[in-house]
Write a protein that holds these residues in place. Structure first.
Motif, short mmCIF file in Angstrom:
data_model
loop_
_atom_site.label_atom_id
_atom_site.label_comp_id
_atom_site.label_asym_id
_atom_site.label_seq_id
_atom_site.Cartn_x
_atom_site.Cartn_y
_atom_site.Cartn_z
N LEU A 5 0.79 4.32 -14.66
CA LEU A 5 0.74 2.97 -14.11
C LEU A 5 0.44 3.02 -12.62
O LEU A 5 -0.34 2.22 -12.10
N LEU A 8 -3.11 3.58 -12.13
CA LEU A 8 -3.88 2.38 -12.44
C LEU A 8 -3.87 1.42 -11.25
O LEU A 8 -4.90 0.88 -10.86
N SER A 9 -2.68 1.26 -10.68
CA SER A 9 -2.61 0.32 -9.56
C SER A 9 -3.39 0.85 -8.37
O SER A 9 -4.06 0.11 -7.66
N VAL A 12 -6.98 0.01 -8.82
CA VAL A 12 -7.32 -1.37 -8.49
C VAL A 12 -7.50 -1.50 -6.98
O VAL A 12 -8.45 -2.11 -6.49
N VAL A 13 -6.56 -0.89 -6.23
CA VAL A 13 -6.67 -0.96 -4.78
C VAL A 13 -7.98 -0.32 -4.32
O VAL A 13 -8.72 -0.86 -3.50
N ALA A 16 -10.86 -2.46 -4.97
CA ALA A 16 -10.89 -3.57 -4.00
C ALA A 16 -11.45 -3.09 -2.67
O ALA A 16 -12.29 -3.73 -2.06
N VAL A 17 -10.99 -1.92 -2.25
CA VAL A 17 -11.47 -1.39 -0.97
C VAL A 17 -12.97 -1.14 -1.05
O VAL A 17 -13.71 -1.41 -0.11
N VAL A 19 -15.16 -2.75 -2.91
CA VAL A 19 -15.89 -4.02 -2.83
C VAL A 19 -15.89 -4.52 -1.40
O VAL A 19 -16.91 -4.94 -0.87
N SER A 20 -14.72 -4.43 -0.76
CA SER A 20 -14.71 -4.91 0.62
C SER A 20 -15.55 -3.99 1.50
O SER A 20 -16.07 -4.38 2.52
N VAL B 86 -3.07 -6.57 -14.05
CA VAL B 86 -2.61 -5.41 -13.30
C VAL B 86 -1.08 -5.36 -13.22
O VAL B 86 -0.46 -4.32 -13.43
N PHE B 90 -0.31 -3.78 -16.98
CA PHE B 90 -0.28 -2.40 -16.49
C PHE B 90 0.96 -2.10 -15.65
O PHE B 90 1.17 -0.98 -15.22
N LYS B 91 1.75 -3.12 -15.39
CA LYS B 91 3.04 -2.96 -14.68
C LYS B 91 2.89 -2.21 -13.36
O LYS B 91 3.70 -1.38 -12.98
N ALA B 92 1.83 -2.51 -12.65
CA ALA B 92 1.57 -1.81 -11.39
C ALA B 92 2.50 -2.30 -10.28
O ALA B 92 3.08 -3.37 -10.37
N GLU B 93 2.61 -1.51 -9.25
CA GLU B 93 3.36 -1.88 -8.05
C GLU B 93 2.73 -3.15 -7.48
O GLU B 93 1.55 -3.17 -7.10
N ILE B 96 1.37 -3.52 -3.67
CA ILE B 96 0.12 -2.78 -3.43
C ILE B 96 -1.05 -3.49 -4.10
O ILE B 96 -2.11 -3.69 -3.49
N SER B 97 -0.87 -3.89 -5.36
CA SER B 97 -2.02 -4.51 -6.04
C SER B 97 -2.34 -5.86 -5.41
O SER B 97 -3.50 -6.29 -5.41
N GLY B 100 -4.49 -5.14 -2.61
CA GLY B 100 -5.80 -4.85 -3.16
C GLY B 100 -6.57 -6.13 -3.48
O GLY B 100 -7.75 -6.27 -3.16
N LEU B 101 -5.87 -7.09 -4.08
CA LEU B 101 -6.51 -8.36 -4.45
C LEU B 101 -6.97 -9.11 -3.20
O LEU B 101 -8.04 -9.72 -3.17
N LEU B 103 -7.86 -7.72 -0.28
CA LEU B 103 -9.05 -7.05 0.24
C LEU B 103 -10.28 -7.36 -0.61
O LEU B 103 -11.38 -7.57 -0.11
N PHE B 104 -10.04 -7.38 -1.93
CA PHE B 104 -11.12 -7.69 -2.87
C PHE B 104 -11.71 -9.07 -2.59
O PHE B 104 -12.92 -9.24 -2.44
N MET B 106 -11.40 -10.92 0.13
CA MET B 106 -11.96 -11.03 1.46
C MET B 106 -13.35 -10.40 1.50
O MET B 106 -14.30 -11.00 1.99
N GLU B 306 9.98 -3.84 -18.56
CA GLU B 306 9.77 -2.76 -19.54
C GLU B 306 10.75 -3.01 -20.67
O GLU B 306 11.95 -3.00 -20.46
#
Lengths: 365, 310
Positions: A5, A8-9, A12-13, A16-17, A19-20, B86, B90-93, B96-97, B100-101, B103-104, B106, B306
């Motif tokens: 997991l 995975l996260s 995603v980051v 995103a980086v 794309v930016s 996400v 996916f249970k991500a942190e 952080i995500s 990411g979103l 930055l995506f 922007m 979970e």
């Protein structure tokens, strides 16, 4: 499970980086025009074997610029970028002069990285277009003695620190401010002028102070209200500032930085007139922008290029003034400006040029 | 100082404050749903930027502001969905995500702006609508009841959100999922489904928040035009103790003080502009420190669910 997991996260980051990273806002240098032309042109030189001496192939001059906002900000960054384009056209196009740029560099560490990148890529002249980049530049410049650097707005070429490859440039924005203030005070029906600046420093403050002086000299009974938003990019607060000025009775507005686009919109909506700074802002509101103070950096750029070609890598400080044609007042033909206002403005320009008017204090006795 | 608190100035503060608060309300009310269900979406800013861009671009190219608004809501929904995939599946942190979103959004909005518009242009946005009768109240009518549609809807959202969160079964499910997802799950509530729904609601409203700037209040798009509003919206949810009413109070305090500091400067009151600009932030922090009870934070906030754990 957890580590999958986490990965995975992270993905995603990273995405995103990425794309930016594609966007012009990121540190990735963007090269304008094609540099490939050079390779094509270099080939025939070797083939020339006739009696006539081979034409001396002038090496391409490579300029890189790092700027806080975008090349279309209708303000500070655009003024320099368009100046570069103009010089490029005069020099014979992209084959003679290459321009690379990084825009949206509000964050100084990103900008510093880009400046260093360009220098290590062998650019002849690297321009750090923002006074906030100065400290970083003073650290970078000594590492690249073969590269010339320039920065502004400032007059400090770091010679006191023993650095010899830095040019500095500044706009005497108070001169343009004074003229626009004269114009605005003469055009105002309410006698109230509103100024919304970004941060109370640098050429924004010079412009605002000059504007106030010009207005007060032209109409001593005029009221000049001044506000700052504390940001170069807060469009929303800039719009609110313009609303506030209009509510306080202002019918003539001005301001500087790329965030003024918000204020120009408000002026347009409420029927006030706008006076632009740094770049001709007429396009944004053709019925609203009366006149703009335009920065023309071409003279500065040309002199820097000539200097570098002659082996002088820095140490010169430039200013844009009415006298050296670095400052230009662009009137909008779409907005009617009363003849007496225009006469007063032209007289102010003349007075500043021949030194009888000090833009921050008024006519000299 | 006496010059400052005159009737025209107070009315001016009221008018500007209401307009300034509008984007915060959409974004923060949306985030209130998200956080009440236990998800922490820090990507609001990125969604707002995409909403602002899409709203403007669609509005300009089609000539229909409504299509622009719809586009902004849709892109917000999609980005909310991405965040939900996400963070829920996916249970991500989440912190952080969320970054990411941001930055995506922007980066993508800047890229699209460059490729499609190239430079700043303005459009004629949603026009002010004067509410009959109420709009005719002397003085206050014009200030309170002569705004564009998106401003009214933002303020109407507050009671609607409060009703949904506290008076409906859905709201109860949202809050129970945010407080104790294990218990909710054992009672047959589909935790993932509830969280997907709230994150999508939050995304949609953040998209509309962006559009409220680009096609209703400022009527142009510029790169990074939200300038941190999305992060302030997230802070407002904490400020408002995860309740729509509290969010409204926070958004209004922040916006009114912002409008006030502009008037302080315009009126030439002798206060350094740097201090004036700081006022809304300082006051919000003070209010946060002294007035807010921390007890209401959803217990499962930012903790992925979970099944069978704990």
């Amino acid at each position: 499970m957890k580590s999958v997991l986490f990965r995975l996260s992270l993905l995603v980051v990273l995405a995103a980086v990425l794309v930016s990273g594609c966007a012009p806002a990121a540190a990735e240098p963007v090269t304008v025009e094609v540099t490939r032309v050079v390779e094509v042109e270099a080939a025939p030189v070797e083939v020339v074997v006739t009696a006539t001496p081979a034409p001396v192939e002038e090496e391409i001059f490579r300029v890189a610029i790092v700027m806080p906002s975008s090349i279309t900000d209708m303000a500070f960054s655009q003024s320099m970028y368009e100046g570069l384009l103009k010089v490029q056209a005069e020099m014979g196009g992209p084959e003679k002069m290459e321009i690379a740029y990084s825009e949206g560099m509000f964050k100084v560490p990103d900008a510093a990285a880009a400046i260093r990148d360009y220098a290590s890529q062998g650019y002849n002249l690297v321009i750090a277009h923002g006074s906030q980049y100065g400290t970083s530049l003073a650290q970078i410049a000594p590492d690249f003695p073969e590269t010339a650097f320039a920065w502004g707005t400032s007059l400090d070429t770091f010679q006191a620190q023993g650095i010899t490859n830095v040019f500095a440039y500044q706009a005497e924005a108070q001169e343009g401010g004074y003229v626009l203030g004269t114009l605005a005070a003469n055009m105002s029906a309410s006698g109230v002028l509103g100024v919304s600046g970004p941060v109370e420093a640098g050429d924004a403050k010079l412009f605002v102070d000059g504007f106030k002086t010009g207005a007060m000299i032209a109409k001593p009974e005029a009221k000049v209200n001044i506000s700052y938003t504390g940001s170069f990019s807060d469009v929303s607060l800039m719009a609110a500032a313009a609303e506030t000025h209009i509510a306080a009775g202002a019918d003539m507005l001005t301001g500087s930085s790329q965030s003024v686009v918000g204020a120009i919109g408000v002026a347009k909506e409420k029927g006030a007139k706008w006076f632009g700074a740094q770049w001709d802002q007429t396009n944004l509101a053709p019925d609203t922008v009366a006149a703009s103070m335009v920065y023309d950096w071409t003279g500065v750029i040309k002199d820097m290029i000539t200097s570098v070609k002659a082996g002088v890598m820095g140490g010169k400080a430039y200013t844009l003034t009415f006298k050296n044609k670095g400052l230009v007042i662009a009137y909008n033909p779409g907005v009617e400006i009363p003849a007496d206002a225009k006469t007063a403005a032209e007289a102010a320009i003349q007075g500043i040029m021949d030194g009888t008017i000090a833009p921050l204090s008024g006519p000299k006795q | 100082m006496g010059d400052l608190f005159t009737l025209p100035v107070l009315l001016g503060i009221l008018y500007s404050g209401i307009r300034l608060a509008t984007p915060y309300l959409y974004a923060a009310i949306g985030e209130t749903f998200v956080q009440n269900s236990g998800i922490f979406n820090l990507g609001v800013e990125g969604i707002m930027l995409m909403g602002a861009y899409v709203g403007f671009f669609v509005g300009m190219t089609t000539g229909s502001l409504w299509l622009g608004l719809l586009g902004a809501a849709l892109v917000g929904l999609l980005m909310g969905l991405l965040m939900a995939v996400v963070s829920v599946t996916f249970k991500a942190e989440q912190g952080i995500s969320g970054i990411g979103l941001h930055l995506f959004g922007m980066g993508l909005s800047s890229l699209l702006f460059k490729k499609t518009l190239g430079g700043v242009e303005s459009i004629s946005g949603f026009q002010p609508i004067k509410i009959p009768l109420l709009g005719d109240i002397p003085l206050l009518g014009d200030v309170l009841f002569n705004h564009n549609l998106l401003v009214y809807v933002a303020f109407l959202l507050v009671p609607i959100a409060a009703f949904v969160l506290y008076k409906t079964t859905f709201g109860l499910k949202v809050r129970s999922v945010g407080q104790n997802p294990q218990a909710a799950d054992s009672l047959g509530i589909n935790v993932a489904q509830i969280r997907y729904t709230t994150v999508c609601i939050g995304g949609t409203l953040a998209g509309i928040a962006g559009a409220s700037l680009s096609i209703a209040l400022i009527n142009l798009f510029q790169e990074n035009m939200t300038n941190g509003m999305g992060f302030i919206a997230v802070a407002l949810v904490y400020f408002g103790s995860w309740r729509p009413g509290g969010v409204l109070v926070g958004a209004l305090i922040f916006s009114f003080v912002n409008a006030l500091q502009l008037w302080i400067q315009v009126k030439g009151i002798n206060l350094p502009s740097d201090l004036a600009v700081m006022m809304p932030y300082v006051l919000t922090i003070l209010a946060l420190a002294f007035a807010v009870r921390r007890a209401r934070q959803p217990a499962a906030l930012s903790k992925p669910f979970e099944r069978g754990e704990n």
